[in-house]
Design a protein around this motif. Structure first.
Motif, PDB file in Angstrom:
ATOM      1  N   GLY A 157       1.070  -1.202  -0.010  1.00  0.00           N
ATOM      2  CA  GLY A 157       0.172  -0.015  -0.054  1.00  0.00           C
ATOM      3  C   GLY A 157       1.265   1.291   0.187  1.00  0.00           C
ATOM      4  N   GLY A 158       1.073   2.075   0.577  1.00  0.00           N
ATOM      5  CA  GLY A 158       1.732   3.309   1.154  1.00  0.00           C
ATOM      6  C   GLY A 158       2.574   3.685   2.017  1.00  0.00           C
ATOM      7  N   THR A 159       2.938   2.052   2.906  1.00  0.00           N
ATOM      8  CA  THR A 159       4.033   2.212   3.539  1.00  0.00           C
ATOM      9  C   THR A 159       5.476   0.729   2.568  1.00  0.00           C
ATOM     10  N   LEU A 160       6.283   1.753   3.200  1.00  0.00           N
ATOM     11  CA  LEU A 160       7.519   1.098   2.469  1.00  0.00           C
ATOM     12  C   LEU A 160       7.987   0.263   4.134  1.00  0.00           C
ATOM     13  N   THR A 161       8.650  -0.223   3.545  1.00  0.00           N
ATOM     14  CA  THR A 161       9.229  -0.873   5.128  1.00  0.00           C
ATOM     15  C   THR A 161      10.589  -2.098   4.522  1.00  0.00           C
ATOM     16  N   VAL A 162      11.153  -0.985   5.282  1.00  0.00           N
ATOM     17  CA  VAL A 162      12.381  -2.088   5.101  1.00  0.00           C
ATOM     18  C   VAL A 162      13.476  -2.845   6.268  1.00  0.00           C
ATOM     19  N   LEU A 163      14.095  -3.624   6.678  1.00  0.00           N
ATOM     20  CA  LEU A 163      14.963  -4.625   8.087  1.00  0.00           C
ATOM     21  C   LEU A 163      16.608  -4.535   7.263  1.00  0.00           C
ATOM     22  N   ARG A 164      16.911  -3.865   8.320  1.00  0.00           N
ATOM     23  CA  ARG A 164      19.032  -3.945   7.958  1.00  0.00           C
ATOM     24  C   ARG A 164      18.922  -4.140   8.969  1.00  0.00           C
ATOM     25  N   LYS A 165      19.954  -5.154   9.208  1.00  0.00           N
ATOM     26  CA  LYS A 165      20.555  -6.634   9.856  1.00  0.00           C
ATOM     27  C   LYS A 165      22.074  -5.636  10.389  1.00  0.00           C
ATOM     28  N   SER A 166      22.152  -6.378  11.507  1.00  0.00           N
ATOM     29  CA  SER A 166      23.673  -6.040  12.035  1.00  0.00           C
ATOM     30  C   SER A 166      23.594  -6.932  12.683  1.00  0.00           C
ATOM     31  N   PRO A 167      24.952  -6.809  13.675  1.00  0.00           N
ATOM     32  CA  PRO A 167      25.320  -8.526  14.381  1.00  0.00           C
ATOM     33  C   PRO A 167      24.827  -7.088  16.452  1.00  0.00           C
ATOM     34  N   ARG A 168      24.006  -6.122  15.672  1.00  0.00           N
ATOM     35  CA  ARG A 168      23.449  -6.174  17.130  1.00  0.00           C
ATOM     36  C   ARG A 168      22.156  -5.974  17.364  1.00  0.00           C
TER      37      ARG A 168
ATOM     38  N   HIS B 295      12.012  -0.277   9.491  1.00  0.00           N
ATOM     39  CA  HIS B 295      11.167   1.032   9.206  1.00  0.00           C
ATOM     40  C   HIS B 295      10.830   0.840   8.402  1.00  0.00           C
ATOM     41  N   ALA B 296       9.844   1.980   8.552  1.00  0.00           N
ATOM     42  CA  ALA B 296       8.264   2.348   8.266  1.00  0.00           C
ATOM     43  C   ALA B 296       7.673   2.907   7.656  1.00  0.00           C
ATOM     44  N   PHE B 297       7.809   3.450   6.778  1.00  0.00           N
ATOM     45  CA  PHE B 297       7.929   4.914   5.940  1.00  0.00           C
ATOM     46  C   PHE B 297       6.254   4.759   5.460  1.00  0.00           C
ATOM     47  N   ALA B 298       5.349   5.348   6.424  1.00  0.00           N
ATOM     48  CA  ALA B 298       3.597   5.458   5.992  1.00  0.00           C
ATOM     49  C   ALA B 298       3.358   6.509   5.389  1.00  0.00           C
TER      50      ALA B 298
END
Length: 162
Positions: free
Chosen positions: A102-113, A118-121
């Motif tokens: 829909g109108g939301t861009l969701t991305v997953l950032r992965k790190s050792p921590r 992040h969801a941009f609506a």
């Protein structure tokens, strides 16, 4: 003939412009929770293939965080990618991957921590919400890190392609 950005790249245009946001932060291992103001400057660049974002956060009259985000669409992977750099002192991990629903861009950032979601609506041409959540257990549970409501500054419109 030079390659041209596709509809996927053009969709990022919704986040282009100058924004100011009211933010609420939760306590994390990196900073204390509370209220903040986010200043976001974004523009399409590299012929319309990349959305370049400069972010600055202020709390109690002082700057507390600076970051740079580069968003694009990776046609080989069929997903949006976010390359994130900030001044918390950690080397950038692999770029985040995600998609629009829909109108939301969701991305997953992965790190050792942690894993950061992040969801941009997009709420309108003048307003968007951002929710960042972290998981320290591989995605089984999520903790809010930041919620923000961002509005266009002045009569700013979407940034032209540079």
């Amino acid at each position: 003939m030079a390659p041209q950005p596709g509809a996927e790249h053009q969709r990022l245009q919704a986040l282009a412009g100058a924004w100011i946001g009211d933010e609420v932060l939760s306590d994390t291992p990196w900073m204390k929770g509370g209220k903040a103001t986010g200043f976001v400057e974004t523009r399409m660049t590299l012929g319309g293939f990349v959305l370049d974002q400069d972010y600055r956060q202020e709390r109690d009259g002082g700057e507390t965080l600076r970051a740079r985000g580069l968003f694009t669409f990776d046609s080989d992977r069929g997903e949006y990618r976010l390359f994130w750099f900030d001044d918390l002192g950690f080397a950038p991990a692999d770029p985040a991957g995600g998609s629009w629903e829909g109108g939301t861009l969701t991305v997953l950032r992965k790190s050792p921590r942690a894993i950061a979601r992040h969801a941009f609506a997009i709420r309108s041409a003048q307003e968007y919400e951002l929710a960042i959540e972290n998981s320290w257990d591989g995605g089984a549970t999520w903790m809010p890190v930041l919620t923000g409501l961002y509005r266009r500054r002045s009569e700013d419109g979407p940034s032209p392609v540079a």
